[in-house]
Write an enzyme that holds these catalytic residues in place. Structure first.
Site, short mmCIF file in Angstrom:
data_model
loop_
_atom_site.label_atom_id
_atom_site.label_comp_id
_atom_site.label_asym_id
_atom_site.label_seq_id
_atom_site.Cartn_x
_atom_site.Cartn_y
_atom_site.Cartn_z
N TRP A 1 32.20 42.01 33.00
CA TRP A 1 33.56 41.54 32.92
C TRP A 1 33.16 40.10 32.62
O TRP A 1 33.82 39.44 31.99
CB TRP A 1 33.99 41.54 34.58
CG TRP A 1 35.06 42.50 34.87
CD1 TRP A 1 34.60 43.56 35.65
CD2 TRP A 1 36.25 42.68 34.48
NE1 TRP A 1 35.90 44.21 35.77
CE2 TRP A 1 36.94 43.78 34.97
CE3 TRP A 1 37.17 41.71 33.50
CZ2 TRP A 1 38.39 44.28 34.75
CZ3 TRP A 1 38.44 42.00 33.49
CH2 TRP A 1 39.00 43.35 33.80
N TRP B 1 57.94 27.66 36.22
CA TRP B 1 57.14 27.41 37.45
C TRP B 1 57.91 26.39 38.32
O TRP B 1 58.61 25.49 37.79
CB TRP B 1 55.83 26.82 37.25
CG TRP B 1 54.90 27.62 36.33
CD1 TRP B 1 54.74 27.56 35.05
CD2 TRP B 1 54.21 28.96 36.51
NE1 TRP B 1 54.06 28.56 34.30
CE2 TRP B 1 53.51 29.32 35.36
CE3 TRP B 1 54.16 29.60 37.87
CZ2 TRP B 1 52.84 30.62 35.40
CZ3 TRP B 1 53.44 30.90 37.93
CH2 TRP B 1 52.77 31.32 36.76
N ASN C 1 34.30 36.17 45.74
CA ASN C 1 35.10 36.49 44.69
C ASN C 1 36.33 37.09 44.97
O ASN C 1 37.75 37.08 44.64
CB ASN C 1 34.32 37.60 43.80
CG ASN C 1 35.07 37.82 42.31
OD1 ASN C 1 35.41 36.91 41.62
ND2 ASN C 1 35.59 38.97 42.37
N TRP D 1 49.48 28.58 37.10
CA TRP D 1 48.24 28.89 37.27
C TRP D 1 47.19 27.95 36.78
O TRP D 1 46.02 27.76 36.94
CB TRP D 1 47.86 30.28 36.49
CG TRP D 1 48.19 30.43 35.01
CD1 TRP D 1 49.58 30.66 34.10
CD2 TRP D 1 47.25 30.21 33.88
NE1 TRP D 1 49.40 30.70 32.98
CE2 TRP D 1 48.02 30.36 32.69
CE3 TRP D 1 45.88 29.65 33.73
CZ2 TRP D 1 47.32 29.94 31.36
CZ3 TRP D 1 45.14 29.54 32.58
CH2 TRP D 1 46.10 29.68 31.34
N TRP E 1 41.78 33.66 36.35
CA TRP E 1 43.15 33.09 36.70
C TRP E 1 44.32 33.70 35.85
O TRP E 1 45.53 33.94 36.63
CB TRP E 1 43.12 31.61 36.73
CG TRP E 1 42.79 30.61 37.83
CD1 TRP E 1 41.54 30.27 37.97
CD2 TRP E 1 43.14 30.29 38.86
NE1 TRP E 1 41.45 29.74 39.26
CE2 TRP E 1 42.59 29.86 39.69
CE3 TRP E 1 44.89 30.59 39.21
CZ2 TRP E 1 43.12 29.16 40.84
CZ3 TRP E 1 45.35 29.97 40.45
CH2 TRP E 1 44.55 29.68 41.17
N GLU F 1 30.34 44.26 36.92
CA GLU F 1 30.56 42.71 37.03
C GLU F 1 30.11 41.94 35.95
O GLU F 1 30.71 41.19 35.32
CB GLU F 1 30.11 42.18 38.43
CG GLU F 1 31.26 43.01 39.39
CD GLU F 1 32.62 42.82 39.46
OE1 GLU F 1 32.82 41.58 39.37
OE2 GLU F 1 33.32 43.76 39.46
#
Length: 373
Positions: free
Chosen positions: A185, A214, A249, A267, A290, A182
């Protein structure tokens, strides 16, 4: 803003006045530009990036914390001005819209942050892998605000993570490896932001995803922002965000994918909303997360993989405890009904909105929209 360029400019300006400024870049584990593939190009996939990081840690060892700086000698030119400023004077420079109630949820100070780090390592790390996705338990470290603000160093986290191994890079259990992954990341997205600055300028990492059509329904957006979508796990997450400045999360992924895929809202609108409300809002991690959910970024999920928020809710909040905490209108429902209160034939009379969209229909529509790019 390019912070590295800014700091370098400040350093040069001070040097011209015979004043030294020492820069310590501690935002990442590894210096930017230092993780490269065999072609000396930046990695674009997390798995390969992680493997390279593991190799670097194995060969070079863990990076050490920077030494605590010594007390600076007084500057006669400005010392009198600094001493005349009290705490209230300094606070007046900052305009905080965060409520006192929310501030109290996140005590400040390095000592407190280090205590929380030690508590996590000692009491939660061993079962981190099995508990981290469950929104109804405190299975994550919740150290992200302190990392983001620089109260806690990524080096301090690594040293604490391998303290039992006397600072050697040796993975002793799954919880330890999962938390390291993590942290990597977070590292990966920091490097992506530097190597591909377009992602900081409202562009998708995958260029063709710029052409998604969108819908941006404003009524749907408002329902999402205020936790009134009629999907309990979505509303619980969005209300937690508003109340605390933080969101679990796993729920971040569920709420983000619902906005992008089921509501077909850009987004970037969701990314901005999170940054405005998250106490741990980090440009690189927020953007990366995102774009992952919207299938526009690095390592993004295939566009046809769309989380079903009801299924996610049943799996990661099985008894509905997380929903009960934040969606009080549903607190009296049983463990099954709370995930999908309007699923029975005889509708319940609730002071709670019905779902604003049909999950199955919007899933099909999202797949068709992405397919037609």
């Amino acid at each position: 803003m390019n912070e590295l360029k800014r700091d370098k400019t400040v350093q040069q300006a001070l040097n011209q006045q015979n004043k030294e400024l020492f820069l310590f870049h501690d935002r990442t584990i590894f210096p930017l530009r230092s993780i490269r593939n065999q072609s000396q190009q930046p990695y674009q996939v997390f798995g390969a990036f992680k493997k390279a990081c593991y190799s670097k840690l194995d060969i070079s060892g863990l990076p050490q914390c920077y030494p605590i700086p010594g007390k600076q000698t007084a500057n006669p030119e400005s010392d009198s001005n600094i001493k005349s400023l009290g705490l209230e004077d300094i606070e007046a420079f900052f305009d905080s819209s965060v409520s006192k109630e929310q501030q109290d949820l996140w005590p400040t100070g390095e000592d407190y942050a280090l205590e929380q780090l030690d508590l996590f390592i000692e009491d939660h790390l061993s079962h981190y892998k099995s508990e981290r996705d469950f929104s109804n338990v405190k299975g994550t470290s919740q150290l992200s605000p302190y990392l983001n603000l620089g109260i806690l160093s990524i080096r301090q986290c690594l040293q604490a993570l391998f303290r039992a191994e006397h600072g050697n890079f040796h993975l002793a259990n799954e919880g330890q490896q999962t938390w390291l992954d993590e942290l990597l990341w977070r590292e990966f997205y920091q490097h992506i932001l530097f190597d591909f600055p377009k992602v900081s300028k409202h562009y998708p990492f995958k260029q063709n995803m710029q052409n998604i059509k969108w819908e941006n329904n404003q009524a749907h957006l408002l329902a999402w922002q205020t936790g009134q979508t009629g999907i309990p796990i979505i509303d619980a997450g969005m209300r937690q965000l508003q109340k605390t400045g933080w969101m679990h999360n796993r729920v971040r992924m569920i709420t983000a994918m619902f906005l992008c895929k089921n509501l077909l809202i850009d987004w970037r609108i969701g990314e901005q909303w999170f940054m405005q409300h998250l106490i741990d809002g980090d440009l690189a991690a927020n953007n990366g997360g995102w774009q992952w959910c919207a299938s526009t970024g690095t390592d993004a999920v295939p566009y046809f993989r769309i989380f079903n928020p009801i299924a996610q809710s049943k799996k990661f909040d099985p008894n509905g405890d997380y929903i009960r905490q934040w969606v009080h209108e549903l607190a009296h429902l049983d463990n099954k009904m709370i995930h999908e209160p309007y699923s029975i034939k005889t509708p319940l009379q609730l002071n709670y909105p019905k779902p604003i969209v049909d999950l199955k229909e919007t899933r099909i529509k999202a797949i068709e929209t992405y397919k037609n790019i």
